[in-house]
Design a protein around this motif. Structure first.
Motif, PDB file in Angstrom:
ATOM      1  N   ILE A   3      49.394  47.877  52.058  1.00  0.00           N
ATOM      2  CA  ILE A   3      49.698  46.658  52.796  1.00  0.00           C
ATOM      3  C   ILE A   3      51.088  46.207  52.367  1.00  0.00           C
ATOM      4  N   GLU A   4      52.002  46.123  53.330  1.00  0.00           N
ATOM      5  CA  GLU A   4      53.358  45.645  53.062  1.00  0.00           C
ATOM      6  C   GLU A   4      53.470  44.240  53.643  1.00  0.00           C
ATOM      7  N   LEU A   5      53.821  43.288  52.796  1.00  0.00           N
ATOM      8  CA  LEU A   5      53.887  41.881  53.187  1.00  0.00           C
ATOM      9  C   LEU A   5      55.329  41.442  53.414  1.00  0.00           C
ATOM     10  N   PHE A   6      55.596  40.866  54.569  1.00  0.00           N
ATOM     11  CA  PHE A   6      56.912  40.351  54.929  1.00  0.00           C
ATOM     12  C   PHE A   6      56.743  38.865  55.223  1.00  0.00           C
ATOM     13  N   ARG A  22      60.956  32.124  51.852  1.00  0.00           N
ATOM     14  CA  ARG A  22      61.302  32.632  50.513  1.00  0.00           C
ATOM     15  C   ARG A  22      60.394  32.059  49.422  1.00  0.00           C
ATOM     16  N   ARG A  23      59.388  31.326  49.817  1.00  0.00           N
ATOM     17  CA  ARG A  23      58.447  30.744  48.864  1.00  0.00           C
ATOM     18  C   ARG A  23      57.775  31.852  48.056  1.00  0.00           C
ATOM     19  N   LYS A  24      57.562  31.609  46.775  1.00  0.00           N
ATOM     20  CA  LYS A  24      56.890  32.585  45.923  1.00  0.00           C
ATOM     21  C   LYS A  24      55.429  32.712  46.341  1.00  0.00           C
ATOM     22  N   TYR A  25      54.891  33.927  46.204  1.00  0.00           N
ATOM     23  CA  TYR A  25      53.485  34.155  46.511  1.00  0.00           C
ATOM     24  C   TYR A  25      52.968  35.313  45.678  1.00  0.00           C
ATOM     25  N   ASP A  26      51.672  35.350  45.484  1.00  0.00           N
ATOM     26  CA  ASP A  26      51.013  36.411  44.729  1.00  0.00           C
ATOM     27  C   ASP A  26      50.449  37.438  45.704  1.00  0.00           C
ATOM     28  N   VAL A  27      50.850  38.684  45.578  1.00  0.00           N
ATOM     29  CA  VAL A  27      50.384  39.711  46.514  1.00  0.00           C
ATOM     30  C   VAL A  27      48.872  39.893  46.480  1.00  0.00           C
ATOM     31  N   ASP A  28      48.264  39.671  45.318  1.00  0.00           N
ATOM     32  CA  ASP A  28      46.823  39.899  45.217  1.00  0.00           C
ATOM     33  C   ASP A  28      45.999  38.886  46.011  1.00  0.00           C
ATOM     34  N   ASN A  29      46.602  37.815  46.487  1.00  0.00           N
ATOM     35  CA  ASN A  29      45.877  36.816  47.278  1.00  0.00           C
ATOM     36  C   ASN A  29      45.777  37.180  48.758  1.00  0.00           C
ATOM     37  N   TYR A  30      46.306  38.324  49.163  1.00  0.00           N
ATOM     38  CA  TYR A  30      46.346  38.676  50.581  1.00  0.00           C
ATOM     39  C   TYR A  30      45.556  39.934  50.933  1.00  0.00           C
ATOM     40  N   GLY A  31      45.318  40.809  49.969  1.00  0.00           N
ATOM     41  CA  GLY A  31      44.670  42.088  50.253  1.00  0.00           C
ATOM     42  C   GLY A  31      43.308  41.973  50.901  1.00  0.00           C
ATOM     43  N   LYS A  32      42.415  41.212  50.319  1.00  0.00           N
ATOM     44  CA  LYS A  32      41.043  41.095  50.826  1.00  0.00           C
ATOM     45  C   LYS A  32      41.020  40.539  52.242  1.00  0.00           C
ATOM     46  N   VAL A  33      41.848  39.552  52.513  1.00  0.00           N
ATOM     47  CA  VAL A  33      41.890  38.932  53.841  1.00  0.00           C
ATOM     48  C   VAL A  33      42.288  39.965  54.889  1.00  0.00           C
ATOM     49  N   VAL A  34      43.294  40.774  54.581  1.00  0.00           N
ATOM     50  CA  VAL A  34      43.749  41.803  55.517  1.00  0.00           C
ATOM     51  C   VAL A  34      42.686  42.885  55.673  1.00  0.00           C
ATOM     52  N   SER A  76      34.059  49.547  50.015  1.00  0.00           N
ATOM     53  CA  SER A  76      33.933  50.409  48.840  1.00  0.00           C
ATOM     54  C   SER A  76      34.544  51.792  49.077  1.00  0.00           C
ATOM     55  N   GLN A  77      34.851  52.141  50.317  1.00  0.00           N
ATOM     56  CA  GLN A  77      35.501  53.419  50.625  1.00  0.00           C
ATOM     57  C   GLN A  77      36.956  53.436  50.184  1.00  0.00           C
ATOM     58  N   ILE A  78      37.541  52.273  49.969  1.00  0.00           N
ATOM     59  CA  ILE A  78      38.942  52.206  49.568  1.00  0.00           C
ATOM     60  C   ILE A  78      39.038  52.560  48.088  1.00  0.00           C
ATOM     61  N   THR A  79      39.617  53.711  47.827  1.00  0.00           N
ATOM     62  CA  THR A  79      39.761  54.218  46.465  1.00  0.00           C
ATOM     63  C   THR A  79      41.112  53.836  45.885  1.00  0.00           C
ATOM     64  N   ALA A  80      42.118  53.745  46.737  1.00  0.00           N
ATOM     65  CA  ALA A  80      43.468  53.387  46.291  1.00  0.00           C
ATOM     66  C   ALA A  80      44.012  52.299  47.209  1.00  0.00           C
ATOM     67  N   LEU A  81      44.558  51.251  46.595  1.00  0.00           N
ATOM     68  CA  LEU A  81      45.111  50.124  47.344  1.00  0.00           C
ATOM     69  C   LEU A  81      46.468  49.767  46.754  1.00  0.00           C
ATOM     70  N   VAL A  82      47.473  49.740  47.605  1.00  0.00           N
ATOM     71  CA  VAL A  82      48.821  49.358  47.191  1.00  0.00           C
ATOM     72  C   VAL A  82      49.233  48.179  48.058  1.00  0.00           C
ATOM     73  N   ILE A  83      49.721  47.116  47.414  1.00  0.00           N
ATOM     74  CA  ILE A  83      50.225  45.954  48.147  1.00  0.00           C
ATOM     75  C   ILE A  83      51.662  45.738  47.697  1.00  0.00           C
ATOM     76  N   LEU A  84      52.572  45.728  48.666  1.00  0.00           N
ATOM     77  CA  LEU A  84      53.995  45.619  48.369  1.00  0.00           C
ATOM     78  C   LEU A  84      54.582  44.345  48.947  1.00  0.00           C
ATOM     79  N   LYS A  85      55.498  43.735  48.201  1.00  0.00           N
ATOM     80  CA  LYS A  85      56.271  42.604  48.712  1.00  0.00           C
ATOM     81  C   LYS A  85      57.478  43.155  49.456  1.00  0.00           C
TER      82      LYS A  85
END
Length: 128
Positions: A63-66, A70-82, A93-102
């Motif tokens: 998940i790439e977040l744009f 410019r407000r600061k945010y924590d990437v871990d607060n967006y993964g589950k929602v997406v 539970s099928q997701i074995t690897a998760l990468v979240i990028l700013k």
């Protein structure tokens, strides 16, 4: 170590609400908030032609977040929602690897995210 993977599906989605804004506790139940429902509805429209294509494979998600500002945010607060809006798999539970990028701020100031998914190489087509 993450197995190799190939991106098989990719979509651009609207900027998601954070996990703190997407769900609410009401009478000892967790429900989607208005912002969470609005995001879900927008994603449902985007995915209206999509269906489950990974019934039991192990998956890689990126998940790439744009952000809209410019407000600061924590990437871990967006993964589950997406992840909760994606129709391609049967269970989280099928997701074995998760990468979240700013990513960089969206110049249109709308914000968006890009979701990429694929099977991990070596993933069995059926579970034992």
């Amino acid at each position: 170590m993450i197995s190799e993977f190939n991106v098989e599906k990719q979509f651009k989605l609207p900027w998601p609400p954070s996990i703190n804004m997407a769900y609410r506790a009401v009478n000892n139940r967790v429900i989607r908030s208005e912002k969470g429902r609005k995001f879900q509805d927008r994603c449902s429209e985007i995915f209206k032609e999509e269906k489950e294509i990974y019934p039991d494979e192990e998956l890689f998600f990126m998940i790439e977040l744009f952000p809209p500002s410019r407000r600061k945010y924590d990437v871990d607060n967006y993964g589950k929602v997406v992840i909760d809006t994606i129709p391609w798999f049967a269970d989280d539970s099928q997701i074995t690897a998760l990468v979240i990028l700013k990513g960089e701020r969206d110049e249109e100031k709308e914000g968006y995210c890009v979701v990429s998914c694929g099977k991990l190489n070596g993933s069995e087509d059926t579970k034992v």
